[in-house]
Write a protein that holds these residues in place. Structure first.
Motif, PDB file in Angstrom:
ATOM      1  N   GLU B 252       0.835  -1.205   0.000  1.00  0.00           N
ATOM      2  CA  GLU B 252       0.000   0.000   0.000  1.00  0.00           C
ATOM      3  C   GLU B 252       0.869   1.254   0.000  1.00  0.00           C
ATOM      4  OE1 GLU B 252      -0.434  -2.577   2.204  1.00  0.00           O
ATOM      5  OE2 GLU B 252      -2.142  -3.407   1.105  1.00  0.00           O
ATOM      6  N   GLU B 255       2.541   1.707  -3.354  1.00  0.00           N
ATOM      7  CA  GLU B 255       1.652   2.247  -4.388  1.00  0.00           C
ATOM      8  C   GLU B 255       1.513   3.763  -4.224  1.00  0.00           C
ATOM      9  OE1 GLU B 255      -2.168   0.370  -4.961  1.00  0.00           O
ATOM     10  OE2 GLU B 255      -2.959   2.165  -5.965  1.00  0.00           O
ATOM     11  N   GLN B 256       1.323   4.178  -2.996  1.00  0.00           N
ATOM     12  CA  GLN B 256       1.147   5.603  -2.734  1.00  0.00           C
ATOM     13  C   GLN B 256       2.410   6.392  -3.121  1.00  0.00           C
ATOM     14  OE1 GLN B 256      -0.004   6.298   1.300  1.00  0.00           O
ATOM     15  NE2 GLN B 256      -1.015   8.219   0.794  1.00  0.00           N
ATOM     16  N   ARG B 259       2.954   6.158  -7.009  1.00  0.00           N
ATOM     17  CA  ARG B 259       1.878   6.903  -7.668  1.00  0.00           C
ATOM     18  C   ARG B 259       2.134   8.407  -7.569  1.00  0.00           C
ATOM     19  NH1 ARG B 259      -3.061   5.391  -9.245  1.00  0.00           N
ATOM     20  NH2 ARG B 259      -3.232   3.559  -7.921  1.00  0.00           N
TER      21      ARG B 259
END
Lengths: 289, 386
Positions: B252, B255-256, B259
């Motif tokens: 998680e 991804e953050q 991104r």
């Protein structure tokens, strides 16, 4: 809640001011030498009454590479082997900041070896603390350029047959202004050495021989962390100013410790300023950050 | 903010692209340069080393390009505007910590004066074959910003622009020039300092103890940096991290983190992308090129237009991010899109992907070592309208 637990909760860690308590517990194994080395550095900083805001710690990759993440100063966790050149840029940009590189033997001396010798050659005003546990610990105990001859590691299963580096000799011959070696057992002497190293104008180097009971000791059947500390106690020989050709470390041999080099010579920025002053005279404003 | 007159060599000069690039960096306020000699980029480092002492800058020739890239990151965190230059083999070594620069969100500028490769290749002759390396050369997913000057004048101007983009988006920015532009000597007009707009480093306005190194900006934009030595006592790492700069090793957080790095380029693509278009409106064929190739294609285009072939052209001033939107639009309007570049088809792949079969696509490639022959480009234009 028992009385004992309550007491523990109320106790403040003596080094709390210099540690990121929001990141504790740390990732290191019990009996690792890093705890005592960080304690020695924190004690040195405290005893020197340095302004915490003017200290930066830069680490590379590996077990010791994680130190930057736990020290509550401006701290930089860089890539494998590159803590020194990052620190060079930082130190030139912020000459008033005490830049301390805190990393391991594989990081500083193998993949980062070229940076190490050139930064010593330039007498860059940084302190390098090299925690030497004789192996690559983070990746599982592989052979390192510091692994003593015949010592076993994950990639020298039949014993190491490469000659290891003698780090104090390497540092001194590369041009370091200060060179010392202690073990993780010698907390007070190590603290003193770190104070001297940090105060030293120019490139200072402190090697800390540290136990890795999880990998190095287990693979070589050397016992527990306590056994390693006993070994340091019984086999360290304090020899200030020793001839550095004689301070090689062999497998389970005597370990020569002490202060080996402590000299004065102009730093990189002093040389830069002196040269530019010589060439440009009064037109030149000395660089100070 | 305007440039400091002390740093600006106002006037008309006769400079090669590398010297002009160095003057651009100085005008932009660069005060720390770490580099390693490599043909055909070395003149940039040489000029900086001559000019810095009386301008308060520090030039350091490092032991290699690995060190150079790290030193410019360290000095950038120390508050300086920083730069390095190199060519292919050095660019390979710099890729390791170009990734660190992206991960730490560090403003800096890196110039690649491209030569022929792979390996030692053609040290003294041109190429444009590091274009995909610029995009993908460090491991992992990310987006980059890269600019390609076509002249010494543009080398000066785009170097300033690269510094501005690096500050605005808080990331390393690449200048992907080439040996021809680097060693081509032309008139370079350096304007008055008050004609040069600079983007300055944005530092947090929060007090120590309240700020983290990757706090979102108040307007939700790019986070301001934390200064070293002022009590923030912050931590940053090349590991996947959260807004505090602390490592967080899970899917998680990753991804953050990734991104965020991708979004700041992709979502601002319209602001970043800079194209110079000519004769597009009625064009049947559009030639795309960047750097030296955008000049080399001019005689072929002129000849074709004289013959009544409706040829338009796009010079990509920014090469990354790729002008996806514009190429998609054009693909449904024109008969053919052609990429002219000194490689065996790199930016061509992007153009072809974005055209998505809506028009013909062509490549006028070249192995490097010299520039294209205009007749090869002309032939490709003729071929494309058959």
């Amino acid at each position: 809640m028992s009385v004992q637990t309550k007491q523990l909760e109320e106790r403040v860690h003596p080094m709390e001011k210099l540690l990121r308590m929001d990141r504790i517990p740390h990732i290191w194994c019990p009996t690792c030498g890093l705890g005592t080395t960080i304690t020695a550095l924190a004690a040195a900083i405290d005893q020197m009454k340095l302004d915490y805001d003017n200290i930066a710690v830069v680490s590379g990759i590996g077990c010791t590479g994680r130190v930057a993440g736990y020290m509550k100063v401006d701290s930089f966790h860089t890539t494998h082997g590159r803590s020194i050149p990052f620190a060079v840029g930082l130190s030139i940009a912020k000459p008033k900041t005490k830049v301390i590189v805190f990393s391991g033997d594989g990081d500083l001396i193998s993949i980062g070896g070229n940076h190490f010798i050139h930064t010593a050659r330039r007498n860059m005003d940084i302190t390098v603390i090299c925690v030497n546990n004789f192996i690559y610990a983070m990746t599982g105990g592989q052979v390192a350029p510091t692994t003593p001859l015949t010592a076993k590691s994950a990639t020298s299963p039949y014993g190491c047959y490469e000659h290891p580096f003698n780090l104090p000799l390497l540092a001194a011959s590369s041009g370091a202004s200060y060179v010392a070696r202690w073990t993780a057992l010698h907390i007070r002497r190590l603290t003193t050495a770190l104070k001297e190293a940090i105060s030293k104008k120019g490139f200072s180097f402190v090697e800390v021989i540290a136990p890795c009971s999880t990998l190095y000791a287990r693979l070589n059947k050397l016992g527990s962390g306590l056994d390693l500390m006993k070994f340091y106690h019984d086999n360290s020989e304090i020899k200030h100013g020793a001839d550095l050709k004689d301070v090689d470390i062999e497998f389970q041999s005597k370990i020569t410790v002490g202060k080996f080099v402590d000299i004065e010579k102009p730093t990189y920025l002093e040389c830069l300023n002196a040269n530019n002053k010589r060439v440009f005279g009064d037109k030149y404003q000395p660089y100070g950050g | 903010m305007k440039a400091d007159p002390k740093n600006v060599l106002t006037g008309a000069h006769y400079l090669d692209g590398n010297h002009a690039c160095a003057e651009g960096a100085i005008a932009a306020g660069c005060k720390f340069f770490a580099g390693y000699p490599i043909t055909p980029s070395t003149e940039i480092a040489e000029r900086v080393s001559r000019r810095f002492p009386l301008l308060g800058g520090v030039f350091i020739q490092m032991e290699d390009e690995l060190a150079s890239m790290n030193a410019i990151l360290g000095a950038a965190w120390g508050g300086k505007k920083t730069m390095s230059c190199t060519s292919g083999p050095g660019f390979c070594l710099m890729m390791e910590n170009f990734g660190l620069g992206l991960m730490l969100e560090t403003p800096t500028v890196l110039v690649n004066v491209q030569r022929g490769g792979p390996s030692t290749g053609l040290p003294t002759l041109p190429g444009q074959a590091d274009m995909m390396q610029a995009k993908w050369g460090s491991h992992g997913d990310y987006e980059v910003i890269a600019l390609a000057p076509d002249s010494p004048q543009e080398s000066f101007e785009l170097t300033i622009h690269a510094f501005n983009l690096s500050e605005k988006y808080r990331m390393p920015v690449l200048i992907m020039t080439d040996e021809c532009v680097g060693h081509m000597t032309e008139k370079v007009v350096i304007p008055e300092a008050d004609q040069i707009d600079l983007v300055e480093r944005r530092f947090t306005k929060k007090k120590p103890g309240e700020a983290w190194p990757y706090d979102p900006a108040d307007d939700g934009g790019i986070s301001p940096m934390l200064p070293v030595g002022e009590g923030h006592r912050f931590h940053i790492t090349g590991l996947t991290h959260d807004h505090r700069g602390y490592p967080v090793i899970n899917a998680e957080a990753h991804e953050q983190n990734v991104r965020h790095m991708i979004d700041k380029v992709v979502k601002n693509a319209d602001d970043i992308i800079w194209l110079e278009e000519k004769d597009i409106d009625d064009a049947e064929v559009v030639l795309m090129a960047y750097g030296i190739s955008s000049r080399v294609m001019q005689p072929a285009i002129a000849k074709a237009r004289k013959e009544g072939i409706k040829v338009g052209q796009i010079k990509m001033v920014t090469v990354w991010p790729f002008p996806e939107k514009r190429v998609r639009e054009l693909a449904s309007k024109v008969k053919s899109l052609i990429m002219v570049e000194l490689n065996c088809g790199q930016m061509f792949l992007e153009m072809d992907r974005c055209a998505a079969g809506k028009c013909k696509t062509g490549l006028v490639g070249h192995f490097g070592g010299t520039v294209h022959k205009p007749e090869d480009i002309y032939k490709a234009i003729k071929e494309s309208i058959k």
